[in-house]
Design an enzyme around this catalytic site. Structure first.
Site, mmCIF file in Angstrom:
data_model
loop_
_atom_site.group_PDB
_atom_site.id
_atom_site.type_symbol
_atom_site.label_atom_id
_atom_site.label_comp_id
_atom_site.label_asym_id
_atom_site.label_seq_id
_atom_site.Cartn_x
_atom_site.Cartn_y
_atom_site.Cartn_z
ATOM 1 N N ASP A 67 0.693 -1.353 0.468
ATOM 2 C CA ASP A 67 0.293 -0.019 0.571
ATOM 3 C C ASP A 67 1.147 1.252 -0.607
ATOM 4 O O ASP A 67 2.250 1.117 -0.180
ATOM 5 C CB ASP A 67 -0.870 -0.291 1.153
ATOM 6 C CG ASP A 67 -0.026 -0.320 2.896
ATOM 7 O OD1 ASP A 67 0.792 -0.061 2.801
ATOM 8 O OD2 ASP A 67 -0.508 -0.026 3.830
ATOM 9 N N ASN A 136 -7.298 -0.288 14.016
ATOM 10 C CA ASN A 136 -8.662 -1.112 13.885
ATOM 11 C C ASN A 136 -8.680 -1.904 12.888
ATOM 12 O O ASN A 136 -10.238 -3.032 12.487
ATOM 13 C CB ASN A 136 -9.386 0.143 12.566
ATOM 14 C CG ASN A 136 -7.949 0.514 11.740
ATOM 15 O OD1 ASN A 136 -7.789 0.198 12.003
ATOM 16 N ND2 ASN A 136 -8.762 1.845 10.808
ATOM 17 N N HIS A 138 -7.030 -2.979 9.774
ATOM 18 C CA HIS A 138 -6.661 -3.278 8.337
ATOM 19 C C HIS A 138 -5.452 -3.837 8.239
ATOM 20 O O HIS A 138 -4.616 -4.267 9.298
ATOM 21 C CB HIS A 138 -6.871 -1.414 8.639
ATOM 22 C CG HIS A 138 -5.603 -0.653 8.757
ATOM 23 N ND1 HIS A 138 -5.702 0.826 8.433
ATOM 24 C CD2 HIS A 138 -4.231 -0.923 9.279
ATOM 25 C CE1 HIS A 138 -4.348 0.620 8.350
ATOM 26 N NE2 HIS A 138 -3.662 0.113 8.723
ATOM 27 N N GLU A 143 -9.353 -0.899 5.362
ATOM 28 C CA GLU A 143 -9.756 -0.287 6.064
ATOM 29 C C GLU A 143 -11.499 -0.833 6.568
ATOM 30 O O GLU A 143 -12.075 -1.821 5.736
ATOM 31 C CB GLU A 143 -10.809 1.224 5.861
ATOM 32 C CG GLU A 143 -9.073 1.964 5.545
ATOM 33 C CD GLU A 143 -8.143 2.110 6.416
ATOM 34 O OE1 GLU A 143 -8.218 1.579 8.021
ATOM 35 O OE2 GLU A 143 -7.546 3.440 6.797
HETATM 36 P P1 PGA Z 1 2.296 -0.997 12.349
HETATM 37 O O1 PGA Z 1 1.060 -0.574 11.450
HETATM 38 O O2 PGA Z 1 3.273 -1.529 11.606
HETATM 39 O O3 PGA Z 1 3.309 0.898 12.103
HETATM 40 O O4 PGA Z 1 2.030 -1.213 13.525
HETATM 41 C C1 PGA Z 1 0.852 -1.556 11.436
HETATM 42 C C2 PGA Z 1 -0.851 -1.575 10.077
HETATM 43 O O5 PGA Z 1 -1.409 -0.621 10.491
HETATM 44 O O6 PGA Z 1 -1.021 -2.037 9.299
#
Ligand code: PGA
Length: 243
Positions: A67, A136, A138, A143
Site C-alpha cells: 500500500d 482498527n 485494517h 479499512e
Molecule cells: P504498524 O502498522 O506496523 O506500524 O503498527 C500496522 C498497520 O497499520 O498495518
C-alpha cells in the site's frame, strides 16, 4: 490457521525471517510483499543479515508493495516505499527492476493499479505476503467495512488510521486516502503471514482471530485463507483464549 507465539519481538522477527528464507530457498524467484509499517522492520534486519551471511539470496526475488499513502512517494520520509527502501531494499541484492511499488503521487491512480495488476498477474499470484495489523483491524489500507471482493483499492482513510499516521513522519503530513492491494488479491496469496507485537495490539488480535469473520475487522477475513500463519509476541497474544 497456524498461530505462532514467541516471547519477544526479536524472537518473533527471527522466526518470521527464517520462514521467509525457507520460501525463497524453495522458490528463488518468489513474488513477495512486505508491509511498510513498523512491525516488519526487525524482520527486514534479520533478512538482510541472512543474505550477508550467505543463508539466502534475494537476487532472483520480486517484490511488490502492499500500500501507499496517496500523495506521497519515495521522497517523503515515512512513506511505505521510502521506509522499505531505507530499511530493506537498499541492503539486499534484488535489482530495482524486480521491485514494483505504488506511486502515491501518480496523476492517474487507475493506471497505477492497471500496471500493478499486470505485474502481479505476470507472476500469477503473490507467493508470500507479510502483513501488519492496524489498531482498527485494517490490513494494508483495507479499512473497516471494506468490500472484500476488490482486488485493488483507493480509499478514504479511517479516522484511526489518520490519527496513527503521525508516527511514521518526521513532519506534519496530511494524509486522506490510501492506495492498496485489495482483500481479494491478498487472500489469493499462497502464504499469508500476519504479524503483531505489543500489548496495544492484543485486543484487535483477539477480535481478528477469535471474533466473527466480518469486513468490520478486515484482518478477520484473512481466516478465509487456509494458509494463514499468525505470528504474535507474547504481549499481542495475551488476550487470546488459552486453549
Ligand atoms: P504498524 O502498522 O506496523 O506500524 O503498527 C500496522 C498497520 O497499520 O498495518
Amino acid at each position: 490457521m497456524r498461530i505462532i507465539v514467541e516471547n519477544t519481538y526479536e524472537m518473533l522477527s527471527l522466526k518470521i525471517a527464517k520462514d521467509i528464507v525457507v520460501t525463497v530457498k524453495n522458490k528463488p524467484n518468489s513474488l513477495i510483499c512486505i508491509a511498510g509499517g513498523h512491525t516488519p522492520q526487525k524482520v527486514c534486519e534479520y533478512l538482510i543479515n541472512s543474505e550477508k551471511t550467505g543463508k539466502v539470496d534475494f537476487s532472483q526475488c520480486f517484490f511488490v508493495s502492499l500500500d501507499e499513502w496517496v500523495g506521497l512517494d519515495i521522497n517523503t520520509v515515512g512513506s511505505c516505499v521510502e521506509t522499505l527502501y531505507t530499511s530493506f531494499f537498499n541492503h539486499i541484492s534484488t535489482p530495482s527492476k524486480q521491485i514494483r511499488f505504488f506511486n502515491g503521487k501518480a496523476k492517474d491512480l487507475s493506471l497505477e493499479i492497471k500496471e500493478m495488476k499486470e505485474f502481479i498477474s505476470s507472476h500469477k499470484t503473490i507467493d508470500l505476503i507479510l502483513l501488519g495489523i492496524g489498531m482498527n483491524g485494517h490490513v494494508g489500507f483495507n479499512e473497516p467495512n471494506i468490500d472484500p471482493e476488490q482486488d485493488f483499492i483507493v480509499v478514504p482513510l479511517d479516522p484511526i488510521t489518520k490519527e496513527v499516521s503521525a508516527k511514521y513522519f518526521d513532519k506534519t503530513v496530511d494524509v486522506k486516502e490510501g492506495i492498496s492491494l485489495g482483500m481479494k488479491i491478498i487472500l489469493e496469496s499462497k502464504n499469508i503471514m500476519l504479524m503483531a507485537n505489543g500489548i496495544h495490539k492484543a485486543d484487535i488480535m483477539k477480535e481478528s482471530i477469535e471474533g466473527t469473520i466480518s469486513n468490520k475487522i478486515p484482518a478477520s477475513l484473512l481466516r478465509k485463507n487456509t494458509n494463514l500463519s499468525v505470528y504474535l509476541d507474547i504481549l499481542a497474544s495475551s488476550k487470546l483464549s488459552k486453549e
